[in-house]
Write an enzyme that holds these catalytic residues in place. Structure first.
Site, mmCIF file in Angstrom:
data_model
loop_
_atom_site.group_PDB
_atom_site.id
_atom_site.type_symbol
_atom_site.label_atom_id
_atom_site.label_comp_id
_atom_site.label_asym_id
_atom_site.label_seq_id
_atom_site.Cartn_x
_atom_site.Cartn_y
_atom_site.Cartn_z
ATOM 1 N N SER A 166 -11.257 -2.047 -13.773
ATOM 2 C CA SER A 166 -10.740 -1.649 -12.460
ATOM 3 C C SER A 166 -9.643 -0.596 -12.673
ATOM 4 C CB SER A 166 -10.207 -2.863 -11.717
ATOM 5 O OG SER A 166 -9.187 -3.465 -12.474
ATOM 6 N N LYS A 216 -16.094 6.507 -27.035
ATOM 7 C CA LYS A 216 -17.245 5.591 -27.072
ATOM 8 C C LYS A 216 -17.972 5.545 -25.719
ATOM 9 C CE LYS A 216 -17.386 4.057 -31.243
ATOM 10 N NZ LYS A 216 -18.603 4.436 -32.012
ATOM 11 N N GLY A 235 9.971 -4.593 3.562
ATOM 12 C CA GLY A 235 9.789 -5.827 2.801
ATOM 13 C C GLY A 235 9.900 -7.045 3.702
ATOM 14 N N GLN A 260 -22.759 2.902 -20.816
ATOM 15 C CA GLN A 260 -24.183 2.527 -20.842
ATOM 16 C C GLN A 260 -24.380 1.139 -20.237
ATOM 17 O OE1 GLN A 260 -26.082 2.991 -24.729
ATOM 18 N NE2 GLN A 260 -24.568 4.522 -25.289
ATOM 19 N N ILE A 287 -9.028 7.751 -5.457
ATOM 20 C CA ILE A 287 -8.647 9.162 -5.599
ATOM 21 C C ILE A 287 -9.898 10.020 -5.798
ATOM 22 C CG2 ILE A 287 -7.428 10.802 -7.114
ATOM 23 C CD1 ILE A 287 -5.269 8.538 -7.308
ATOM 24 N N GLU A 345 6.189 7.134 5.991
ATOM 25 C CA GLU A 345 5.477 7.498 4.754
ATOM 26 C C GLU A 345 3.961 7.485 4.925
ATOM 27 O OE1 GLU A 345 7.091 4.701 5.356
ATOM 28 O OE2 GLU A 345 6.249 2.961 4.310
ATOM 29 N N LEU A 399 -9.609 2.622 -12.157
ATOM 30 C CA LEU A 399 -9.992 3.923 -12.728
ATOM 31 C C LEU A 399 -9.687 5.065 -11.756
ATOM 32 C CD1 LEU A 399 -13.422 3.284 -14.490
ATOM 33 C CD2 LEU A 399 -11.189 3.641 -15.544
ATOM 34 N N GLY A 400 -9.301 4.701 -10.538
ATOM 35 C CA GLY A 400 -8.988 5.744 -9.553
ATOM 36 C C GLY A 400 -10.182 6.114 -8.688
ATOM 37 N N CYS A 447 11.973 0.481 8.013
ATOM 38 C CA CYS A 447 11.600 -0.843 8.507
ATOM 39 C C CYS A 447 12.658 -1.872 8.097
ATOM 40 C CB CYS A 447 10.194 -1.213 8.037
ATOM 41 S SG CYS A 447 9.381 -2.356 9.154
ATOM 42 N N LEU A 448 12.425 -2.682 7.058
ATOM 43 C CA LEU A 448 13.465 -3.596 6.598
ATOM 44 C C LEU A 448 14.731 -2.808 6.241
ATOM 45 C CD1 LEU A 448 14.324 -6.453 5.717
ATOM 46 C CD2 LEU A 448 13.333 -5.970 3.478
ATOM 47 N N HIS A 475 6.939 3.255 9.820
ATOM 48 C CA HIS A 475 6.670 3.660 8.431
ATOM 49 C C HIS A 475 6.234 5.128 8.381
ATOM 50 C CE1 HIS A 475 7.062 -0.219 6.384
ATOM 51 N NE2 HIS A 475 6.694 -0.715 7.547
#
Ligand code: GLN
Length: 556
Positions: free
Chosen positions: A14, A189, A355, A194, A20, A510, A16-17, A382-383, A508
């Site tokens: 898991s 490798k 939070g 595979q 994205i 962001e 691996l992006g 927020c918090l 928020h």
């Protein structure tokens, strides 16, 4: 043009992006004039990630229409500018919830309800629902988890069926995999790749493209080997090395010709890629004129994914200010008056993020006090706003026992408290104040100066609010409302009148910042931090400030 479908799966390990990769493919196709939508299918049994700890799941990304979703949706929005919705994130929990409810209603009378076809049909229906609602030229669907996971099987079976249903020229599979470098023998490798492709083929999915995450460049001989053993075209073996910035991934995919392969396979009618704005942004991310140090005083600092959108918003604000923002993570639980100068003394700005729960609150309040008293630009989210309000009530207004009722139910000064409608809430899932709400900005406020307009819309995820009973006394003492929700008069922004930049927001911001349109509040905060740094003459921070105290213990 009817909708074409791209399914993205992941193999070997898991993280691996995939998110994205999906977002970068979305950007490339958009840059060719195509209308794109992206969705995520998460195999866990929670109905949504809203009830999971940030230590388990990282950030919960909130959509305009109030869905609590996977943080990959943040990448989708940031890379493509699309607005995701409730339809953009599907979980096993949602699927079973719907199917079992239908069964109780009698929708399947007479039938035995089974994984195939009932669960797989419901999954296919969710993919179709987004295609019908938005009518994209291309719908990219990312399947969470790793091939071989038991809980992922119904999703893989559903996308296999979907591919048959819509016809082979209308859907394709891209598999993200890992080509590790074994240090002891100095070789890359291909065997794990595979094996993961074999696992996919066993359930009837033959990937059309392999995106190979690798720490080294893939030599032609290795690309040929992967192509041969995995039954894909040589040019469909795509190299995806580790990068200095996630925003370079679309350019790397472009170099590898991934967009061409998709256009050919799906017979898409589109233009040549136009990426000049993206390239210009990338150039600014890579070559900033200066740096600035921001201290982030949070309670989930051992898992940076908990603050994914904040980290990215600072990258975007850096682009807007032609600087690199260095985020210094400070664990709130360990912050006290006797160590605060060491940890925050050289920061040009201090941010307290969102939070839940009591742990770390006193440290956050101490950080707010330090910022306020030392004229360091402060941004509370927020918090963070709630801590700023409590700090001001205690230390400026003299109400020593002031608190949020989240942390002290019996406080004589409940300056942050629950709305009446929240007091009745018993069920925890999806019952917060969620999604986009309008906010009317106060004339001459910092917020209005930053946004350059009067009415904004921002996304929320919280239960507690500024208590309006105290609004007048705060105003008299110097903390004012910078913005109010016109629907219900809730205070959404607080500001200090006599500070260089001291802004707390209940929403928020962001979540809506994008590299090609940085968020005005982050841009304003960073600009103000830069001004402070330049005034001080030296922005250097000693190395020991960057230490993150991590813990494997599950916390609130
Ligand atoms: N715990 C606070 C509340 O529920 C803040 C939430 C947040 O920061 N997202 O209101």
């Amino acid at each position: 043009m009817s909708t074409k479908y791209i399914f993205i799966t992941g193999g070997v390990v898991s993280s691996l992006g995939k998110g994205i990769a999906a977002a970068s493919i979305g950007r490339l196709l958009m840059s060719r004039g195509l209308k794109v939508e992206i969705m995520k299918m998460d195999p866990y049994i929670n109905v949504d990630p809203g009830t999971m700890s940030p230590f388990q799941h990282g950030e919960v990304y909130v959509t305009d229409d109030g869905a609590e979703t996977d943080l990959d949706l943040g990448h989708y929005e940031r890379f493509t500018g699309i607005t995701t919705s409730k339809l953009s994130n599907v979980t096993t929990g949602m699927i079973y919830n719907t199917v079992i409810t239908k069964e109780r209603e009698g929708a399947f009378l007479g039938a035995t309800v089974q994984v195939i076809p009932h669960i797989t049909d419901e999954i296919k229906g969710r993919i179709q629902a987004l295609a019908v609602a938005r009518e994209p030229d291309v719908l990219i669907s990312e399947v969470g988890g790793t091939v071989g996971d038991i809980e992922g099987l119904p999703f893989l079976e559903a996308i296999r069926q979907f591919w048959l249903d819509v016809g082979r020229k209308n859907a394709m599979f891209i598999h993200l995999t890992l080509v590790p470098f074994i240090e002891s023998i100095g070789e890359l490798k291909t065997k794990p790749t595979q094996h993961s492709v074999r696992a996919l083929r066993e359930i009837g999915i033959q990937p059309d493209v392999l995106v190979c995450r690798t720490p080294k460049s893939l030599p032609l001989s290795l690309r040929k080997k992967i192509a041969l053993f995995c039954n894909v075209d040589l040019n469909a073996v795509i190299e995806a090395p580790d990068t200095d910035t996630i925003y370079s991934v679309p350019m790397k995919f472009l170099d590898e010709g991934l967009d061409e392969i998709i256009v050919d396979l799906l017979r898409l009618d589109c233009d040549r890629p136009k990426l000049s704005d993206w390239k210009a942004m990338l150039e600014k991310v890579r070559n900033p004129a200066c740096e600035v140090d921001i201290g982030i005083v949070g309670k989930y600092t051992s898992l940076k994914d908990s603050y994914k959108s904040i980290i990215e918003a600072f990258v975007h604000a850096g682009v807007a200010n032609d600087c690199r923002v260095n985020c210094h993570w400070i664990e709130a639980e360990n912050l006290r008056t006797d160590n605060i100068f060491d940890r925050l003394g050289k920061m040009a700005g201090i941010l307290v993020p969102g939070g839940f729960g009591t742990r770390g609150i006193e440290g956050m309040i101490t950080a707010v006090k330090f910022a306020r008293e030392n004229g360091i630009p402060f941004f509370g989210i927020c918090l963070g706003l709630q801590c700023a309000v409590v700090e001001f009530a205690r230390n400026v207004m003299g109400h020593e026992e002031a608190n949020s009722t989240e942390f002290d139910k019996d406080t004589p000064y409940p300056v942050i408290s629950l709305l009446e409608e929240q007091k009745k809430v018993r069920i925890m899932g999806a019952t917060m104040r969620l999604g986009a709400y309008p906010c009317k900005l106060t004339a001459k406020s910092r917020a209005m100066e930053a946004y350059g307009g009067k009415l904004i819309s921002e996304r929320h995820r919280h239960r507690y609010e500024f208590n309006n009973e105290f609004l007048d006394s705060f105003k008299k003492a110097g903390m004012v409302a910078g913005g109010i929700c016109p629907d219900n008069d809730l205070v959404e922004i607080v500001e200090l009148t006599d500070s260089p930049w001291f802004v707390g927001v209940q929403f928020h911001p962001e979540l809506k910042s994008q590299p090609l349109s940085p968020h005005p509040l982050f841009t304003g905060f960073v600009a103000s931090a830069l001004a402070v740094k330049n005034e001080r003459g030296s922005g250097a921070v000693s190395d020991d400030l960057d230490v993150v105290e991590s813990s494997s213990v599950e916390k609130d």
